[in-house]
Design an enzyme around this catalytic site. Sequence first.
Site, PDB file in Angstrom:
ATOM      1  N   HIS A   1     -30.418  16.829   8.785  1.00  0.00           N
ATOM      2  CA  HIS A   1     -31.462  17.101   7.799  1.00  0.00           C
ATOM      3  C   HIS A   1     -30.845  17.667   6.516  1.00  0.00           C
ATOM      4  O   HIS A   1     -31.246  17.305   5.411  1.00  0.00           O
ATOM      5  CB  HIS A   1     -32.470  18.113   8.347  1.00  0.00           C
ATOM      6  CG  HIS A   1     -33.215  17.639   9.543  1.00  0.00           C
ATOM      7  ND1 HIS A   1     -34.593  17.553   9.587  1.00  0.00           N
ATOM      8  CD2 HIS A   1     -32.796  17.230  10.766  1.00  0.00           C
ATOM      9  CE1 HIS A   1     -34.976  17.112  10.770  1.00  0.00           C
ATOM     10  NE2 HIS A   1     -33.894  16.915  11.497  1.00  0.00           N
TER      11      HIS A   1
ATOM     12  N   HIS B   1     -24.633   5.178  17.806  1.00  0.00           N
ATOM     13  CA  HIS B   1     -25.901   5.589  18.423  1.00  0.00           C
ATOM     14  C   HIS B   1     -27.092   5.244  17.534  1.00  0.00           C
ATOM     15  O   HIS B   1     -28.240   5.439  17.940  1.00  0.00           O
ATOM     16  CB  HIS B   1     -25.873   7.084  18.707  1.00  0.00           C
ATOM     17  CG  HIS B   1     -25.764   7.936  17.469  1.00  0.00           C
ATOM     18  ND1 HIS B   1     -24.783   7.773  16.518  1.00  0.00           N
ATOM     19  CD2 HIS B   1     -26.517   8.972  17.013  1.00  0.00           C
ATOM     20  CE1 HIS B   1     -24.934   8.660  15.554  1.00  0.00           C
ATOM     21  NE2 HIS B   1     -25.986   9.398  15.826  1.00  0.00           N
TER      22      HIS B   1
ATOM     23  N   TRP C   1     -29.863   7.558  11.743  1.00  0.00           N
ATOM     24  CA  TRP C   1     -30.168   6.882  10.481  1.00  0.00           C
ATOM     25  C   TRP C   1     -29.042   7.001   9.462  1.00  0.00           C
ATOM     26  O   TRP C   1     -28.739   6.049   8.742  1.00  0.00           O
ATOM     27  CB  TRP C   1     -31.486   7.382   9.908  1.00  0.00           C
ATOM     28  CG  TRP C   1     -31.946   6.616   8.696  1.00  0.00           C
ATOM     29  CD1 TRP C   1     -32.299   7.133   7.484  1.00  0.00           C
ATOM     30  CD2 TRP C   1     -32.109   5.188   8.565  1.00  0.00           C
ATOM     31  NE1 TRP C   1     -32.667   6.133   6.612  1.00  0.00           N
ATOM     32  CE2 TRP C   1     -32.562   4.920   7.261  1.00  0.00           C
ATOM     33  CE3 TRP C   1     -31.914   4.121   9.439  1.00  0.00           C
ATOM     34  CZ2 TRP C   1     -32.830   3.633   6.794  1.00  0.00           C
ATOM     35  CZ3 TRP C   1     -32.182   2.831   8.972  1.00  0.00           C
ATOM     36  CH2 TRP C   1     -32.626   2.601   7.670  1.00  0.00           C
TER      37      TRP C   1
ATOM     38  N   SER D   1     -25.797   7.222  10.083  1.00  0.00           N
ATOM     39  CA  SER D   1     -24.748   6.283  10.499  1.00  0.00           C
ATOM     40  C   SER D   1     -25.175   4.841  10.251  1.00  0.00           C
ATOM     41  O   SER D   1     -24.365   3.992   9.855  1.00  0.00           O
ATOM     42  CB  SER D   1     -24.411   6.483  11.976  1.00  0.00           C
ATOM     43  OG  SER D   1     -23.753   7.713  12.179  1.00  0.00           O
TER      44      SER D   1
ATOM     45  N   GLU E   1     -24.748   4.171   6.603  1.00  0.00           N
ATOM     46  CA  GLU E   1     -23.328   4.063   6.271  1.00  0.00           C
ATOM     47  C   GLU E   1     -22.773   2.702   6.678  1.00  0.00           C
ATOM     48  O   GLU E   1     -21.972   2.108   5.955  1.00  0.00           O
ATOM     49  CB  GLU E   1     -22.548   5.206   6.925  1.00  0.00           C
ATOM     50  CG  GLU E   1     -22.786   6.540   6.245  1.00  0.00           C
ATOM     51  CD  GLU E   1     -22.251   7.727   7.025  1.00  0.00           C
ATOM     52  OE1 GLU E   1     -21.557   7.509   8.042  1.00  0.00           O
ATOM     53  OE2 GLU E   1     -22.523   8.875   6.626  1.00  0.00           O
TER      54      GLU E   1
ATOM     55  N   ASP F   1     -35.479   8.173  16.575  1.00  0.00           N
ATOM     56  CA  ASP F   1     -35.676   6.935  15.819  1.00  0.00           C
ATOM     57  C   ASP F   1     -34.637   5.863  16.125  1.00  0.00           C
ATOM     58  O   ASP F   1     -34.756   4.726  15.665  1.00  0.00           O
ATOM     59  CB  ASP F   1     -35.646   7.246  14.319  1.00  0.00           C
ATOM     60  CG  ASP F   1     -34.325   7.878  13.885  1.00  0.00           C
ATOM     61  OD1 ASP F   1     -33.809   8.728  14.637  1.00  0.00           O
ATOM     62  OD2 ASP F   1     -33.813   7.555  12.796  1.00  0.00           O
TER      63      ASP F   1
END
Length: 469
Positions: free
Chosen positions: A16, A349, A352, A354, A357, A373
């Site tokens: 976050h 995994h 978001w 990653s 990116e 998510d």
Amino acid sequence: MAPPHFLLVTFPAQGHVNPSLRFARRLIKRTGARVTFVTCVSVFHNSMIANHNKVENLSFLTFSDGFDDGGISTYEDRQKRSVNLKVNGDKALSDFIEATKNGDSPVTCLIYTILLNWAPKVARRFQLPSALLWIQPALVFNIYYTHFMGNKSVFELPNLSSLEIRDLPSFLTPSNTNKGAYDAFQEMMEFLIKETKPKILINTFDSLEPEALTAFPNIDMVAVGPLLPTEIFSGSTNKSVKDQSSSYTLWLDSKTESSVIYVSFGTMVELSKKQIEELARALIEGKRPFLWVITDKSNRETKTEGEEETEIEKIAGFRHELEEVGMIVSWCSQIEVLSHRAVGCFVTHCGWSSTLESLVLGVPVVAFPMWSDQPTNAKLLEESWKTGVRVRENKDGLVERGEIRRCLEAVMEEKSVELRENAKKWKRLAMEAGREGGSSDKNMEAFVEDICGESLIQNLCEAEEVKVK
């Protein structure tokens, strides 16, 4: 004329804090606004914030969640923190708004991230506009919003097959055991449903999710992403890396182009001992060079039930075999690794950050989602953006080594041309959106203009131009 003053409050977790800080810096740079960044003392104690204290117009306000040194590991700890966040956070925001309202820089707008449902109520109490900074994809927001509006039917988008249970955010599935998370999302969505044209700032970009961003005409969705380090968009690689960087970068330098499999599950996801072994065996048997990041998660909030070993302890029995094929590190600069010419696949995994990116840096993925998510992100990667292949679990929830090898071979061989071409396309579009003056900067300017008025934003932009000259 004083610049607008945004109060930005974020939940005390790395996933976050990072995008929130990047948003704050871009907001300041693009509009000349002032931002007071509000979070818990623990964020500073755990070194989640670095290189931000010298940013002009960015200041910090902290409060205690009762766990200033971290160490949250039990359900009771999380419940206690939740109460402290609400009570102490409400007071910190209220006191600050009250103290500044008659000064030179009163608060103009309050921006908050997920899991802080008390924050917009503070804004309402002081008759201030508020906006939610949504750090997941727009589609995930739409799924939650639709669900809590009372429409439990399947959510569909063009170019995406109907969502199955395995594609939903884990907190909405029948097997969900995290009632606290479900309740938090329900409270947030019910608040937004009652609002008139609520503003949602989303860490995505216009061309990535055009349908999802316009799915609800009664919601003002603003794409302000990808919220990633500015070095990515300026073309310079961040070289301020930690001690192990020289070893893994030299190792990568020795490999041929697109030959290395990069494996990382972030700092929050922990694999079971059985899953670790299946993944390890797949990598050993595949005989392709890999770089596997296994972080110390001894202080993690979520542990695998019945297991006390750390992930590094779980591979002890076959670490030698692994290191004959690849390299294991406890930390790396993910952006530096994904930018390296040798990396041809990212086993992720699907958190978001990653996921973004991988798109921005143009690396195909093996999608290995776990919770929250991540299943929806994996669905998007495989079916909508077509930059990856998603693993399938067996009836016991385990991804077997044969399935992992199937996915790795698909990305590295069978579908490599198609996936890499798609990855290149999204890299180009992401760069266009995220660069200075791109669509996300323009969306951010429009948001500030809407909050503050057209004349103010024009004056601020002119002032910034004079300052630059």
